[in-house]
Scaffold this motif. Structure first.
Motif, PDB file in Angstrom:
ATOM      1  N   LEU A 291      25.376  -3.687 -21.068  1.00  0.00           N
ATOM      2  CA  LEU A 291      25.385  -2.273 -21.640  1.00  0.00           C
ATOM      3  C   LEU A 291      23.806  -1.574 -20.936  1.00  0.00           C
ATOM      4  O   LEU A 291      24.139  -0.401 -20.851  1.00  0.00           O
ATOM      5  CB  LEU A 291      25.501  -2.226 -23.234  1.00  0.00           C
ATOM      6  CG  LEU A 291      26.713  -2.676 -23.715  1.00  0.00           C
ATOM      7  CD1 LEU A 291      26.681  -2.558 -25.246  1.00  0.00           C
ATOM      8  CD2 LEU A 291      27.756  -1.556 -23.193  1.00  0.00           C
ATOM      9  N   THR A 292      22.961  -2.592 -21.273  1.00  0.00           N
ATOM     10  CA  THR A 292      21.420  -1.858 -20.768  1.00  0.00           C
ATOM     11  C   THR A 292      21.757  -1.521 -19.236  1.00  0.00           C
ATOM     12  O   THR A 292      21.126  -0.628 -18.780  1.00  0.00           O
ATOM     13  CB  THR A 292      20.367  -2.818 -20.729  1.00  0.00           C
ATOM     14  OG1 THR A 292      20.420  -3.212 -22.451  1.00  0.00           O
ATOM     15  CG2 THR A 292      19.222  -2.303 -20.606  1.00  0.00           C
ATOM     16  N   PHE A 293      22.398  -2.336 -18.652  1.00  0.00           N
ATOM     17  CA  PHE A 293      22.508  -2.177 -16.943  1.00  0.00           C
ATOM     18  C   PHE A 293      23.283  -1.022 -16.829  1.00  0.00           C
ATOM     19  O   PHE A 293      22.830   0.109 -15.934  1.00  0.00           O
ATOM     20  CB  PHE A 293      22.873  -3.230 -16.234  1.00  0.00           C
ATOM     21  CG  PHE A 293      23.589  -2.970 -15.132  1.00  0.00           C
ATOM     22  CD1 PHE A 293      22.537  -3.082 -13.939  1.00  0.00           C
ATOM     23  CD2 PHE A 293      24.895  -2.758 -14.701  1.00  0.00           C
ATOM     24  CE1 PHE A 293      22.901  -2.889 -12.651  1.00  0.00           C
ATOM     25  CE2 PHE A 293      25.333  -2.532 -13.444  1.00  0.00           C
ATOM     26  CZ  PHE A 293      24.330  -2.480 -12.217  1.00  0.00           C
ATOM     27  N   LEU A 294      24.383  -0.739 -17.565  1.00  0.00           N
ATOM     28  CA  LEU A 294      25.292   0.394 -17.000  1.00  0.00           C
ATOM     29  C   LEU A 294      24.569   1.726 -17.552  1.00  0.00           C
ATOM     30  O   LEU A 294      24.930   2.878 -16.853  1.00  0.00           O
ATOM     31  CB  LEU A 294      26.684   0.376 -17.859  1.00  0.00           C
ATOM     32  CG  LEU A 294      27.470  -0.983 -17.458  1.00  0.00           C
ATOM     33  CD1 LEU A 294      28.804  -1.061 -18.303  1.00  0.00           C
ATOM     34  CD2 LEU A 294      28.014  -0.681 -16.075  1.00  0.00           C
ATOM     35  N   VAL A 295      23.830   1.791 -18.382  1.00  0.00           N
ATOM     36  CA  VAL A 295      22.945   3.019 -18.714  1.00  0.00           C
ATOM     37  C   VAL A 295      21.832   3.234 -17.767  1.00  0.00           C
ATOM     38  O   VAL A 295      21.485   4.354 -17.369  1.00  0.00           O
ATOM     39  CB  VAL A 295      22.423   2.830 -20.251  1.00  0.00           C
ATOM     40  CG1 VAL A 295      21.516   4.117 -20.458  1.00  0.00           C
ATOM     41  CG2 VAL A 295      23.656   2.755 -21.034  1.00  0.00           C
ATOM     42  N   VAL A 296      20.813   2.182 -17.439  1.00  0.00           N
ATOM     43  CA  VAL A 296      19.558   2.404 -16.891  1.00  0.00           C
ATOM     44  C   VAL A 296      19.834   2.216 -15.360  1.00  0.00           C
ATOM     45  O   VAL A 296      19.162   3.270 -14.491  1.00  0.00           O
ATOM     46  CB  VAL A 296      18.803   1.322 -17.130  1.00  0.00           C
ATOM     47  CG1 VAL A 296      17.401   1.160 -16.338  1.00  0.00           C
ATOM     48  CG2 VAL A 296      18.385   1.172 -18.634  1.00  0.00           C
ATOM     49  N   PHE A 297      20.593   1.583 -14.853  1.00  0.00           N
ATOM     50  CA  PHE A 297      20.899   1.495 -13.460  1.00  0.00           C
ATOM     51  C   PHE A 297      21.392   2.873 -12.738  1.00  0.00           C
ATOM     52  O   PHE A 297      20.503   3.274 -11.932  1.00  0.00           O
ATOM     53  CB  PHE A 297      22.048   0.457 -13.028  1.00  0.00           C
ATOM     54  CG  PHE A 297      21.939   0.190 -11.538  1.00  0.00           C
ATOM     55  CD1 PHE A 297      21.149  -0.735 -10.919  1.00  0.00           C
ATOM     56  CD2 PHE A 297      23.079   0.602 -10.759  1.00  0.00           C
ATOM     57  CE1 PHE A 297      21.157  -0.794  -9.464  1.00  0.00           C
ATOM     58  CE2 PHE A 297      23.157   0.602  -9.298  1.00  0.00           C
ATOM     59  CZ  PHE A 297      22.256  -0.177  -8.656  1.00  0.00           C
ATOM     60  N   PRO A 298      22.256   3.352 -13.150  1.00  0.00           N
ATOM     61  CA  PRO A 298      22.673   4.696 -12.559  1.00  0.00           C
ATOM     62  C   PRO A 298      21.447   5.877 -12.611  1.00  0.00           C
ATOM     63  O   PRO A 298      21.381   6.707 -11.798  1.00  0.00           O
ATOM     64  CB  PRO A 298      23.590   5.208 -13.435  1.00  0.00           C
ATOM     65  CG  PRO A 298      24.319   4.148 -13.915  1.00  0.00           C
ATOM     66  CD  PRO A 298      23.234   3.118 -14.380  1.00  0.00           C
ATOM     67  N   ILE A 299      20.751   5.884 -13.817  1.00  0.00           N
ATOM     68  CA  ILE A 299      19.601   6.669 -14.183  1.00  0.00           C
ATOM     69  C   ILE A 299      18.574   6.552 -13.152  1.00  0.00           C
ATOM     70  O   ILE A 299      17.912   7.491 -12.464  1.00  0.00           O
ATOM     71  CB  ILE A 299      19.303   6.647 -15.565  1.00  0.00           C
ATOM     72  CG1 ILE A 299      20.297   7.231 -16.420  1.00  0.00           C
ATOM     73  CG2 ILE A 299      17.974   7.759 -15.718  1.00  0.00           C
ATOM     74  CD1 ILE A 299      19.947   7.310 -17.823  1.00  0.00           C
ATOM     75  N   ALA A 300      18.281   5.072 -13.003  1.00  0.00           N
ATOM     76  CA  ALA A 300      17.174   4.709 -11.946  1.00  0.00           C
ATOM     77  C   ALA A 300      17.453   5.052 -10.656  1.00  0.00           C
ATOM     78  O   ALA A 300      16.640   5.510  -9.799  1.00  0.00           O
ATOM     79  CB  ALA A 300      16.905   3.348 -12.056  1.00  0.00           C
TER      80      ALA A 300
ATOM     81  N   GLN B  14      20.327  10.341  -5.952  1.00  0.00           N
ATOM     82  CA  GLN B  14      21.617  10.206  -5.841  1.00  0.00           C
ATOM     83  C   GLN B  14      22.142   9.331  -6.593  1.00  0.00           C
ATOM     84  O   GLN B  14      21.623   8.178  -7.042  1.00  0.00           O
ATOM     85  CB  GLN B  14      22.227   9.848  -4.507  1.00  0.00           C
ATOM     86  CG  GLN B  14      21.681   8.479  -3.943  1.00  0.00           C
ATOM     87  CD  GLN B  14      22.424   8.331  -2.332  1.00  0.00           C
ATOM     88  OE1 GLN B  14      22.233   9.206  -1.639  1.00  0.00           O
ATOM     89  NE2 GLN B  14      22.893   7.082  -2.096  1.00  0.00           N
ATOM     90  N   TRP B  15      23.440   9.385  -7.134  1.00  0.00           N
ATOM     91  CA  TRP B  15      24.119   8.617  -8.310  1.00  0.00           C
ATOM     92  C   TRP B  15      24.501   7.324  -7.367  1.00  0.00           C
ATOM     93  O   TRP B  15      25.271   7.469  -6.170  1.00  0.00           O
ATOM     94  CB  TRP B  15      25.325   9.162  -8.828  1.00  0.00           C
ATOM     95  CG  TRP B  15      24.633  10.265  -9.880  1.00  0.00           C
ATOM     96  CD1 TRP B  15      24.729  11.430  -9.572  1.00  0.00           C
ATOM     97  CD2 TRP B  15      24.032  10.162 -10.866  1.00  0.00           C
ATOM     98  NE1 TRP B  15      24.486  12.357 -10.589  1.00  0.00           N
ATOM     99  CE2 TRP B  15      23.908  11.288 -11.527  1.00  0.00           C
ATOM    100  CE3 TRP B  15      23.734   8.897 -11.674  1.00  0.00           C
ATOM    101  CZ2 TRP B  15      23.387  11.619 -12.662  1.00  0.00           C
ATOM    102  CZ3 TRP B  15      22.967   9.223 -13.107  1.00  0.00           C
ATOM    103  CH2 TRP B  15      22.787  10.330 -13.415  1.00  0.00           C
ATOM    104  N   PRO B  16      24.652   6.154  -7.924  1.00  0.00           N
ATOM    105  CA  PRO B  16      25.240   4.955  -7.236  1.00  0.00           C
ATOM    106  C   PRO B  16      26.742   5.100  -6.803  1.00  0.00           C
ATOM    107  O   PRO B  16      27.339   5.569  -7.818  1.00  0.00           O
ATOM    108  CB  PRO B  16      24.888   3.777  -8.217  1.00  0.00           C
ATOM    109  CG  PRO B  16      24.794   4.449  -9.400  1.00  0.00           C
ATOM    110  CD  PRO B  16      24.321   5.758  -9.265  1.00  0.00           C
ATOM    111  N   THR B  17      27.002   4.670  -5.946  1.00  0.00           N
ATOM    112  CA  THR B  17      28.498   4.357  -5.461  1.00  0.00           C
ATOM    113  C   THR B  17      28.871   3.215  -6.317  1.00  0.00           C
ATOM    114  O   THR B  17      28.373   2.432  -6.874  1.00  0.00           O
ATOM    115  CB  THR B  17      28.786   4.097  -3.922  1.00  0.00           C
ATOM    116  OG1 THR B  17      28.164   2.943  -3.500  1.00  0.00           O
ATOM    117  CG2 THR B  17      28.089   5.163  -3.094  1.00  0.00           C
ATOM    118  N   VAL B  18      30.690   3.006  -6.228  1.00  0.00           N
ATOM    119  CA  VAL B  18      31.156   1.887  -6.965  1.00  0.00           C
ATOM    120  C   VAL B  18      30.521   0.541  -6.394  1.00  0.00           C
ATOM    121  O   VAL B  18      30.380  -0.140  -7.144  1.00  0.00           O
ATOM    122  CB  VAL B  18      32.563   2.135  -6.989  1.00  0.00           C
ATOM    123  CG1 VAL B  18      33.393   1.031  -7.513  1.00  0.00           C
ATOM    124  CG2 VAL B  18      32.890   3.317  -7.655  1.00  0.00           C
ATOM    125  N   SER B  19      30.512   0.504  -5.281  1.00  0.00           N
ATOM    126  CA  SER B  19      29.967  -0.824  -4.419  1.00  0.00           C
ATOM    127  C   SER B  19      28.737  -0.979  -4.901  1.00  0.00           C
ATOM    128  O   SER B  19      28.366  -2.228  -5.191  1.00  0.00           O
ATOM    129  CB  SER B  19      30.313  -0.895  -3.035  1.00  0.00           C
ATOM    130  OG  SER B  19      29.455   0.288  -2.418  1.00  0.00           O
TER     131      SER B  19
END
Length: 292
Positions: A94-103, A110-115
């Protein structure tokens, strides 16, 4: 006994997070090294991995502290490990799914791609598994060490002196102190370098003591008696006494340490049984359900 001190935790962060961020940004995301022709240091991925690791680490640490208070390893190791793996895995994802795209949005604009998101999840899961595994192994090794270092029996109370119970007993906790009346405490239980205080209402509190030898001198000897190297019991906790083989004694205490038991049974050695009888005769005792 805590698994890892806060100071050691911060030292581990300062060493592990930059190292893991360096490896992950090169091996997983860019797949380039300084000796490659088109190499440029992958700062965006380095900072992304470092930020995610720091946040996940902090979340895991908070869960460790909470579980150390609610379900210490020595109470039910299998249940603790199962709960830790389950809760920490969910919290990490849950922390990853919130922090990673924002980082990624902050460091790469830019937002991360699915891959990229899936790759990041694999990296995060791997690092979290290593971290949780290291914590469990460290704690279990420390537990084994304390079990091998057998404690000396707490000294017996001086039965030749008339000791009066103080109004309040000071019990040291991790970051605080409790002031309790002797009658509020059922017994102290020591194992693997941890001293647990069991109160008469059934609640359990992890103290800041490493052995019973640290707390016994602070207890009134007319109310508390060291039954064994693991338990110092108060008079109010003694429910029953039973003679067993070799002149030993089986003492039943309430409340039980584990919820699935009605009483906590302690076998008292032959020598200590004689001292226990003298101690019980020194002052008024609670009604015992049996004495065989």
């Amino acid at each position: 006994m805590q698994g890892i001190s806060r100071q050691k935790d911060w030292i581990a962060r300062l060493v592990c997070i930059p190292a893991a961020a360096f490896v992950a940004s090169h091996v997983v995301f860019t797949k380039l090294w300084p000796w490659n022709i088109d190499y440029r240091f992958p700062w965006p991925y380095f900072f992304t991995v470092g930020t995610v690791m720091f946040c996940c680490w902090e979340v895991n640490w908070r869960l460790f502290e909470w579980m150390d208070r609610q379900l210490p390893f020595y109470v039910n190791p299998l249940r603790r490990i199962t709960r830790q793996i389950t809760l920490n895995a969910l919290a990490t994802m849950l922390t990853f799914l919130v922090v990673f795209p924002i980082a990624q949005r902050i460091y790469r604009q830019q937002w991360p791609t699915v891959s990229i998101l899936m790759t990041g999840m694999v990296v995060c899961a791997t690092i979290a598994t290593i971290f949780n595994g290291a914590y469990i192994v460290f704690y279990l090794m420390k537990t084994i060490y304390w079990e091998k270092q057998r404690e000396e029996l707490p000294s017996l109370p001086d039965l030749t002196q008339k000791a009066l119970s103080p109004t309040l007993i000071k019990v040291k906790l991790n970051k605080a102190q409790l002031l309790l009346e002797p009658s509020e405490i059922a017994y102290f239980y020591s194992t693997a370098g941890v001293v647990l205080m069991v109160k008469r209402d059934g609640s359990k509190v992890t103290t800041d003591y490493d052995s019973l030898n640290e707390i016994v001198p602070e207890l009134p000897c007319d109310y508390f008696f060291p039954l064994s190297r693991q338990i110092v019991a108060g008079r109010g906790a003694i429910r029953a006494l039973k003679n067993v083989e070799n002149r030993k004694m089986l003492v039943s205490l309430i409340p039980a340490l584990h919820q699935n038991q009605t009483v906590e049974e302690v076998v008292v050695s032959r020598y200590r049984s004689a001292e226990l009888r003298k101690w019980l005769d020194k002052a008024p005792t609670p009604d015992h359900s049996s004495l065989e």
